[in-house]
Design an enzyme around this catalytic site. Structure first.
Site, PDB file in Angstrom:
ATOM      1  N   TYR A 127      51.873 110.706  49.633  1.00  0.00           N
ATOM      2  CA  TYR A 127      52.697 110.846  50.836  1.00  0.00           C
ATOM      3  C   TYR A 127      53.136 109.509  51.426  1.00  0.00           C
ATOM      4  O   TYR A 127      53.583 109.453  52.562  1.00  0.00           O
ATOM      5  CB  TYR A 127      51.985 111.785  51.823  1.00  0.00           C
ATOM      6  CG  TYR A 127      52.035 113.174  51.243  1.00  0.00           C
ATOM      7  CD1 TYR A 127      53.099 114.018  51.486  1.00  0.00           C
ATOM      8  CD2 TYR A 127      51.079 113.588  50.317  1.00  0.00           C
ATOM      9  CE1 TYR A 127      53.203 115.252  50.868  1.00  0.00           C
ATOM     10  CE2 TYR A 127      51.171 114.821  49.690  1.00  0.00           C
ATOM     11  CZ  TYR A 127      52.249 115.640  49.972  1.00  0.00           C
ATOM     12  OH  TYR A 127      52.365 116.864  49.333  1.00  0.00           O
ATOM     13  N   HIS A 185      41.316 104.764  62.995  1.00  0.00           N
ATOM     14  CA  HIS A 185      41.883 105.633  61.963  1.00  0.00           C
ATOM     15  C   HIS A 185      40.820 106.370  61.139  1.00  0.00           C
ATOM     16  O   HIS A 185      40.702 106.199  59.934  1.00  0.00           O
ATOM     17  CB  HIS A 185      42.814 104.833  61.043  1.00  0.00           C
ATOM     18  CG  HIS A 185      43.940 104.173  61.738  1.00  0.00           C
ATOM     19  ND1 HIS A 185      44.946 103.503  61.065  1.00  0.00           N
ATOM     20  CD2 HIS A 185      44.240 104.044  63.065  1.00  0.00           C
ATOM     21  CE1 HIS A 185      45.810 103.007  61.941  1.00  0.00           C
ATOM     22  NE2 HIS A 185      45.390 103.332  63.161  1.00  0.00           N
ATOM     23  N   GLN A 240      38.057 104.484  68.191  1.00  0.00           N
ATOM     24  CA  GLN A 240      38.494 105.864  67.997  1.00  0.00           C
ATOM     25  C   GLN A 240      37.406 106.737  67.369  1.00  0.00           C
ATOM     26  O   GLN A 240      37.613 107.919  67.129  1.00  0.00           O
ATOM     27  CB  GLN A 240      39.744 105.877  67.114  1.00  0.00           C
ATOM     28  CG  GLN A 240      40.930 105.167  67.744  1.00  0.00           C
ATOM     29  CD  GLN A 240      42.051 104.889  66.757  1.00  0.00           C
ATOM     30  OE1 GLN A 240      41.993 105.237  65.593  1.00  0.00           O
ATOM     31  NE2 GLN A 240      43.097 104.223  67.242  1.00  0.00           N
ATOM     32  N   GLU A 271      54.560 111.808  61.443  1.00  0.00           N
ATOM     33  CA  GLU A 271      55.064 112.714  60.420  1.00  0.00           C
ATOM     34  C   GLU A 271      54.339 114.057  60.440  1.00  0.00           C
ATOM     35  O   GLU A 271      53.195 114.154  60.861  1.00  0.00           O
ATOM     36  CB  GLU A 271      54.865 112.116  59.018  1.00  0.00           C
ATOM     37  CG  GLU A 271      55.596 110.831  58.766  1.00  0.00           C
ATOM     38  CD  GLU A 271      55.349 110.285  57.362  1.00  0.00           C
ATOM     39  OE1 GLU A 271      55.946 109.259  57.030  1.00  0.00           O
ATOM     40  OE2 GLU A 271      54.540 110.889  56.602  1.00  0.00           O
ATOM     41  N   TYR A 298      53.493  97.122  64.786  1.00  0.00           N
ATOM     42  CA  TYR A 298      53.462  97.010  66.246  1.00  0.00           C
ATOM     43  C   TYR A 298      54.070  95.699  66.716  1.00  0.00           C
ATOM     44  O   TYR A 298      54.527  95.583  67.852  1.00  0.00           O
ATOM     45  CB  TYR A 298      52.023  97.154  66.745  1.00  0.00           C
ATOM     46  CG  TYR A 298      51.457  98.532  66.489  1.00  0.00           C
ATOM     47  CD1 TYR A 298      51.918  99.627  67.202  1.00  0.00           C
ATOM     48  CD2 TYR A 298      50.489  98.734  65.522  1.00  0.00           C
ATOM     49  CE1 TYR A 298      51.422 100.895  66.964  1.00  0.00           C
ATOM     50  CE2 TYR A 298      49.974 100.002  65.276  1.00  0.00           C
ATOM     51  CZ  TYR A 298      50.453 101.078  65.997  1.00  0.00           C
ATOM     52  OH  TYR A 298      49.955 102.332  65.757  1.00  0.00           O
TER      53      TYR A 298
END
Length: 372
Positions: A251, A148, A83, A241, A262
């Protein structure tokens, strides 16, 4: 088909299939194709075009009638694996004077792992080069093997830059305040740490941190009505979210989540959908659409879109349309699903149209408006 009142239009929607709704609601112009996994866009002033980042490491400019420029020189080397790659792009608030273009990107460390890095360069007058690129922030430690990174950047109009950082798929780090994984950081417009950040002066805590407990943020925007920062993030399997990140607040990830692993098993650290000392999301999706770029609509061009929030979806391959009423948000429906393309970024242009990037090998820049 004649124009319908809003009441009859809602009734009509209930009778249509999802694809018919999408076709009836928007008009789409393909402005550019052959974009190799575009990630973000930013509008240059005075109709000088749009800057587009490509995940592989190129920054290009698109102009109406001229198409795509060659790669702009001076972009730093990026770690384009998984990513990772070249991520967000933002113009400095004083771009007209400074010509600073800010970039976020994945950067390799010495051990083969990577982290999110942010810096800026001066865009040359001929717009062919970023000069004197300067790194002002590095996510420490570097822990990602390809997952991420986060990377969204927002200037808040008050002299500060917010950078959203993923937890590199290392869940516990989102709660560890000596690390920059799973955090939202706040810097000055020069890249320095503001002295009123919530953790400045606290031993063993990174002073850049604004808020924490974040998994994988992919969209962030300033609410034009409340001036509050909104942030969206990927849950694991379920539990994407929207949050309103405030100074010093937690959070939840991975202690509190609306998703599961997963594998189908619970998140090992999770205490449930809530946990003491953590904030609940403003909105969550039980089934993850894989949210991405987000944009509030506050232009006068299309009154029917006023007070709407648009969020891209990577997994569900559509554009989510939501209604905003203060801090209450509800989902209206989905757009662009018939195109079967991952939506990576969405922005409102100076002309009031939506501009959308699709994250594909042959990615596209789309110009979207309500259908006549």
């Amino acid at each position: 088909m004649p124009l319908l009142s809003s009441r009859h239009w809602l009734a009509a929607i209930a009778l249509l299939t999802a694809s018919q709704v999408q076709a009836a609601e928007v008009k789409v112009d393909v402005l550019q194709n052959r974009l190799a996994h575009p990630w973000a866009l930013a509008f240059l002033p005075q109709d000088q075009g749009i800057l587009i980042t490509l995940k592989g490491g190129e920054l290009k400019r698109w102009q109406p009638g001229k198409g795509l420029s060659p790669a702009i020189r001076g972009v730093p080397k990026v770690w384009a694996q998984g990513q990772g790659g070249l991520l967000d792009v933002a113009l400095a608030p004083d771009f007209a004077q400074s010509r600073k273009v800010w970039l976020s990107f994945a950067e390799a460390g010495d051990d083969g792992k990577a982290g999110t890095t942010v810096g800026y360069g001066r865009l040359s007058e001929d717009m062919q080069q970023l000069e004197d690129f300067t790194v002002v922030f590095r996510q420490q430690p570097k822990l990602s093997v390809g997952n991420h990174f986060g990377g969204r950047m927002v200037f808040d109009g008050k002299g500060y830059l917010f950078i959203a950082l993923g937890e590199n798929n290392q869940r516990p780090t989102a709660q560890e305040l000596d690390k920059l994984q799973g955090k939202l950081v706040r810097l000055t417009q020069d890249g320095k740490v503001p002295q009123d950040n919530p953790f400045v002066g606290k031993a063993g805590v990174r002073p850049e941190i604004w808020s924490y407990g974040i998994r994988n943020p992919q969209g962030m925007a300033l609410n034009p009505w409340s001036k509050a920062l909104w942030l969206n993030e990927h849950g694991p399997r379920g539990g994407d979210e929207i949050n309103l990140p405030e100074a010093g607040k937690n959070y939840g990830w991975p202690l509190a989540t609306w998703g599961i692993n997963y594998s189908g098993l619970p998140i090992p650290e999770a205490k449930g959908t809530s946990a003491p000392g953590t904030e609940q999301p403003l909105f969550y999706w039980k089934d993850s659409p894989a949210v991405s770029g987000m944009a509030f609509y506050n232009a006068s061009t299309f009154p029917q879109w006023q007070n709407k929030l648009f969020i891209g979806a990577l997994k569900d391959k559509d554009l989510i349309q939501m209604s905003v009423d203060g801090n209450k948000v509800t989902e209206d429906g989905r757009l662009l699903g018939e195109r079967n393309a991952r939506i990576r970024d969405v922005r409102v242009g100076p002309d009031g149209y939506l501009y959308v990037l699709t994250d594909e090998t042959d990615g596209q820049l789309l110009k979207v408006s309500p259908a006549a």
